[in-house]
Motif scaffolding. Structure first.
Motif, PDB file in Angstrom:
ATOM      1  N   ALA A 185     -10.299  62.656  98.510  1.00 39.79           N
ATOM      2  CA  ALA A 185      -8.954  62.077  98.485  1.00 39.79           C
ATOM      3  C   ALA A 185      -8.127  62.736  99.564  1.00 39.79           C
ATOM      4  O   ALA A 185      -8.301  63.927  99.868  1.00 39.79           O
ATOM      5  N   SER A 186      -7.237  61.968 100.145  1.00 44.47           N
ATOM      6  CA  SER A 186      -6.329  62.495 101.156  1.00 44.47           C
ATOM      7  C   SER A 186      -4.989  62.827 100.510  1.00 44.47           C
ATOM      8  O   SER A 186      -4.523  62.105  99.628  1.00 44.47           O
ATOM      9  N   HIS A 187      -4.362  63.883 100.983  1.00 47.81           N
ATOM     10  CA  HIS A 187      -3.114  64.343 100.363  1.00 47.81           C
ATOM     11  C   HIS A 187      -1.948  63.409 100.621  1.00 47.81           C
ATOM     12  O   HIS A 187      -0.900  63.532  99.971  1.00 47.81           O
ATOM     13  N   ASP A 188      -2.096  62.457 101.574  1.00 48.36           N
ATOM     14  CA  ASP A 188      -0.955  61.609 101.904  1.00 48.36           C
ATOM     15  C   ASP A 188      -1.158  60.139 101.542  1.00 48.36           C
ATOM     16  O   ASP A 188      -0.245  59.330 101.732  1.00 48.36           O
ATOM     17  N   ASP A 189      -2.321  59.775 101.022  1.00 47.18           N
ATOM     18  CA  ASP A 189      -2.564  58.385 100.648  1.00 47.18           C
ATOM     19  C   ASP A 189      -2.115  58.120  99.211  1.00 47.18           C
ATOM     20  O   ASP A 189      -1.826  59.045  98.452  1.00 47.18           O
ATOM     21  N   LEU A 190      -2.087  56.835  98.843  1.00 42.78           N
ATOM     22  CA  LEU A 190      -1.713  56.443  97.492  1.00 42.78           C
ATOM     23  C   LEU A 190      -2.824  55.604  96.870  1.00 42.78           C
ATOM     24  O   LEU A 190      -3.577  54.929  97.570  1.00 42.78           O
ATOM     25  N   TYR A 191      -2.895  55.642  95.543  1.00 45.31           N
ATOM     26  CA  TYR A 191      -4.007  55.044  94.813  1.00 45.31           C
ATOM     27  C   TYR A 191      -3.456  54.283  93.614  1.00 45.31           C
ATOM     28  O   TYR A 191      -2.742  54.856  92.778  1.00 45.31           O
ATOM     29  N   ALA A 192      -3.774  52.993  93.530  1.00 46.99           N
ATOM     30  CA  ALA A 192      -3.342  52.218  92.373  1.00 46.99           C
ATOM     31  C   ALA A 192      -3.990  52.765  91.104  1.00 46.99           C
ATOM     32  O   ALA A 192      -5.070  53.361  91.138  1.00 46.99           O
ATOM     33  N   ARG A 193      -3.337  52.555  89.971  1.00 49.74           N
ATOM     34  CA  ARG A 193      -3.783  53.141  88.700  1.00 49.74           C
ATOM     35  C   ARG A 193      -5.232  52.800  88.351  1.00 49.74           C
ATOM     36  O   ARG A 193      -5.925  53.591  87.727  1.00 49.74           O
ATOM     37  N   ASP A 194      -5.691  51.621  88.730  1.00 51.13           N
ATOM     38  CA  ASP A 194      -7.025  51.167  88.322  1.00 51.13           C
ATOM     39  C   ASP A 194      -8.106  51.430  89.362  1.00 51.13           C
ATOM     40  O   ASP A 194      -9.237  50.971  89.192  1.00 51.13           O
ATOM     41  N   LEU A 195      -7.799  52.157  90.426  1.00 48.62           N
ATOM     42  CA  LEU A 195      -8.789  52.357  91.484  1.00 48.62           C
ATOM     43  C   LEU A 195     -10.056  53.031  90.962  1.00 48.62           C
ATOM     44  O   LEU A 195     -11.172  52.534  91.166  1.00 48.62           O
ATOM     45  N   LEU A 196      -9.923  54.170  90.316  1.00 52.20           N
ATOM     46  CA  LEU A 196     -11.104  54.907  89.858  1.00 52.20           C
ATOM     47  C   LEU A 196     -11.866  54.107  88.803  1.00 52.20           C
ATOM     48  O   LEU A 196     -13.101  54.050  88.835  1.00 52.20           O
ATOM     49  N   ARG A 197     -11.155  53.507  87.860  1.00 48.64           N
ATOM     50  CA  ARG A 197     -11.820  52.727  86.820  1.00 48.64           C
ATOM     51  C   ARG A 197     -12.658  51.615  87.422  1.00 48.64           C
ATOM     52  O   ARG A 197     -13.819  51.401  87.050  1.00 48.64           O
ATOM     53  N   ALA A 198     -12.093  50.888  88.381  1.00 50.67           N
ATOM     54  CA  ALA A 198     -12.793  49.759  88.981  1.00 50.67           C
ATOM     55  C   ALA A 198     -14.020  50.216  89.763  1.00 50.67           C
ATOM     56  O   ALA A 198     -15.084  49.577  89.717  1.00 50.67           O
ATOM     57  N   CYS A 199     -13.900  51.327  90.478  1.00 48.59           N
ATOM     58  CA  CYS A 199     -15.025  51.812  91.282  1.00 48.59           C
ATOM     59  C   CYS A 199     -16.143  52.364  90.395  1.00 48.59           C
ATOM     60  O   CYS A 199     -17.334  52.087  90.645  1.00 48.59           O
ATOM     61  N   VAL A 200     -15.799  53.136  89.380  1.00 42.85           N
ATOM     62  CA  VAL A 200     -16.821  53.671  88.480  1.00 42.85           C
ATOM     63  C   VAL A 200     -17.523  52.537  87.742  1.00 42.85           C
ATOM     64  O   VAL A 200     -18.750  52.539  87.578  1.00 42.85           O
ATOM     65  N   GLN A 201     -16.766  51.556  87.314  1.00 45.62           N
ATOM     66  CA  GLN A 201     -17.359  50.406  86.617  1.00 45.62           C
ATOM     67  C   GLN A 201     -18.351  49.681  87.527  1.00 45.62           C
ATOM     68  O   GLN A 201     -19.431  49.272  87.089  1.00 45.62           O
ATOM     69  N   ALA A 202     -17.995  49.517  88.804  1.00 50.38           N
ATOM     70  CA  ALA A 202     -18.898  48.844  89.747  1.00 50.38           C
ATOM     71  C   ALA A 202     -20.197  49.620  89.914  1.00 50.38           C
ATOM     72  O   ALA A 202     -21.285  49.032  89.954  1.00 50.38           O
ATOM     73  N   LEU A 203     -20.117  50.945  89.992  1.00 57.48           N
ATOM     74  CA  LEU A 203     -21.324  51.759  90.127  1.00 57.48           C
ATOM     75  C   LEU A 203     -22.171  51.703  88.862  1.00 57.48           C
ATOM     76  O   LEU A 203     -23.404  51.711  88.926  1.00 57.48           O
ATOM     77  N   ASP A 204     -21.529  51.650  87.698  1.00 60.15           N
ATOM     78  CA  ASP A 204     -22.277  51.561  86.440  1.00 60.15           C
ATOM     79  C   ASP A 204     -22.999  50.221  86.324  1.00 60.15           C
ATOM     80  O   ASP A 204     -24.122  50.150  85.806  1.00 60.15           O
ATOM     81  N   GLU A 205     -22.363  49.169  86.777  1.00 59.42           N
ATOM     82  CA  GLU A 205     -22.950  47.835  86.647  1.00 59.42           C
ATOM     83  C   GLU A 205     -23.993  47.533  87.717  1.00 59.42           C
ATOM     84  O   GLU A 205     -24.825  46.650  87.534  1.00 59.42           O
ATOM     85  N   ARG A 206     -23.958  48.275  88.823  1.00 59.20           N
ATOM     86  CA  ARG A 206     -24.857  48.007  89.951  1.00 59.20           C
ATOM     87  C   ARG A 206     -25.563  49.301  90.345  1.00 59.20           C
ATOM     88  O   ARG A 206     -25.113  50.006  91.257  1.00 59.20           O
ATOM     89  N   PRO A 207     -26.673  49.615  89.706  1.00 60.85           N
ATOM     90  CA  PRO A 207     -27.342  50.902  89.979  1.00 60.85           C
ATOM     91  C   PRO A 207     -27.854  51.044  91.397  1.00 60.85           C
ATOM     92  O   PRO A 207     -28.082  52.174  91.860  1.00 60.85           O
TER      93      PRO A 207
END
Length: 327
Positions: free
Chosen positions: A92-114
């Motif tokens: 993560a960069s100290h100056d960027d911003l992240y929507a609330r669902d970013l991590l959830r959506a990315c982890v879910q994608a990795l779980d669904e697509r091994p």
């Protein structure tokens, strides 16, 4: 913290006081919560340490490490990864911003697509105040099942920010650590593409901040950027031609190390040779940040509404809109 988190976020920082708290609020306000946030402070001389210690004191997921001297951005990025414990990892960069669902959506994608090794989302450039400037379409074929096509696309298409995606940590351990020559992040991501496909979540959830003090802006020359990445690059043994040669050699080395068939390896070398010996098509080498900002009609999302910690800004803007006054 004793339980091993599913995801680790590594945040390397140097003198980031201007935007750091906003980024920490955005990360700690994620709807996905099974993560640790490891901050590696590169001997900052501003208020970074105070900010980090404040957040670490109030959230057990935050672990703060302060280096005794500034080792450079690249060694700090590599170091923070070694301090993380999760099976998934994100820089993560100290100056960027992240929507609330970013991590959830990315982890879910990795779980669904091994088969997928990296997941990221739709992206946009914001300015220093966090206002949306340039949303952009991700045009890379990094989701292709064919490694040479993923590699070719990354060479010739305007890139995204895959370096900041959520990545399987075991794959990161199999590739060469990030280097510090010019555009080393591109060769790093290119090697990742040779290990497996990426997935782009079709939602605008990641906001890269462009501002005058960002490293690329503050260090306009290739030499200056590389010295920022690693102070050992400041000596006479690191002229610009060497840095460019290392960049090209980085692609060659990535192909050599990757687990490819002989046919795929030959195809990657052909793509690299074509890229090196011909002009890249118009627009392929552009910086996304240098595109013209979009007008109000192109702003289909509100950063303040999507990012944790910016709720007051969103409500103030809403009230100003209803009342016809300035936000």
């Amino acid at each position: 913290m004793t339980a091993r988190p599913r995801l680790s976020i590594g945040l390397p920082v140097y003198n980031g006081e201007e935007y750091l708290a906003e980024s920490l609020d955005a990360l700690l306000g994620q709807t996905y919560e099974d993560f640790e946030l490891v901050i590696s402070d590169n001997a900052s001389t501003d208020g970074t340490e105070e900010i980090c210690r404040k957040y670490a004191a109030r959230d057990s997921r935050v672990r703060y490490i302060r280096l005794l001297r500034n080792v450079g951005a690249t060694p700090n990025h590599n170091y923070v990864f070694t301090q993380c414990r999760g099976e998934l990892f994100k820089w993560a960069s100290h100056d960027d911003l992240y929507a609330r669902d970013l991590l959830r959506a990315c982890v879910q994608a990795l779980d669904e697509r091994p088969e997928v090794i990296l997941a990221h989302s739709g992206q946009a450039v914001i300015d220093g105040a966090g206002r949306l400037k340039i949303p952009y379409e991700y045009g890379l074929a990094t989701d292709s099942p064919h490694p040479p096509e993923r590699f070719r696309s990354l060479l010739v298409e305007p890139g995204g920010d895959d370096f900041y995606g959520v990545i399987r940590a075991d794959v990161l351990r199999r590739v060469k650590p990030l280097d510090s020559y010019h555009h080393a992040d591109r060769t790093f991501v290119a090697e990742l593409t040779l290990h497996g496909p990426f997935h782009q979540v079709p939602e605008l959830l990641y906001f890269r901040r462009d501002h005058p003090t960002r490293a690329e802006r503050a260090n306009p020359s290739k030499r200056a950027r590389c010295v920022n990445l690693d102070p050992r690059r400041s000596g006479p043994l690191h002229p610009t031609p060497r840095l460019l040669a290392e960049y090209l050699g980085g692609f060659v080395s990535a192909i050599r190390r990757a687990p490819l068939s002989a046919a795929d390896r030959r195809a990657c070398h052909r793509h690299l040779l074509a890229w090196m010996t011909s002009r890249v098509r118009p627009g392929a080498g552009e910086r996304i940040e240098d595109r013209a900002p979009v007008g109000p009609a192109g702003l289909t999302v509100s950063v303040d509404a999507l990012v944790a910690g910016r709720e007051d800004r969103a409500s103030r803007a809403g009230r100003a809109g209803r009342e016809g006054g300035p936000a």
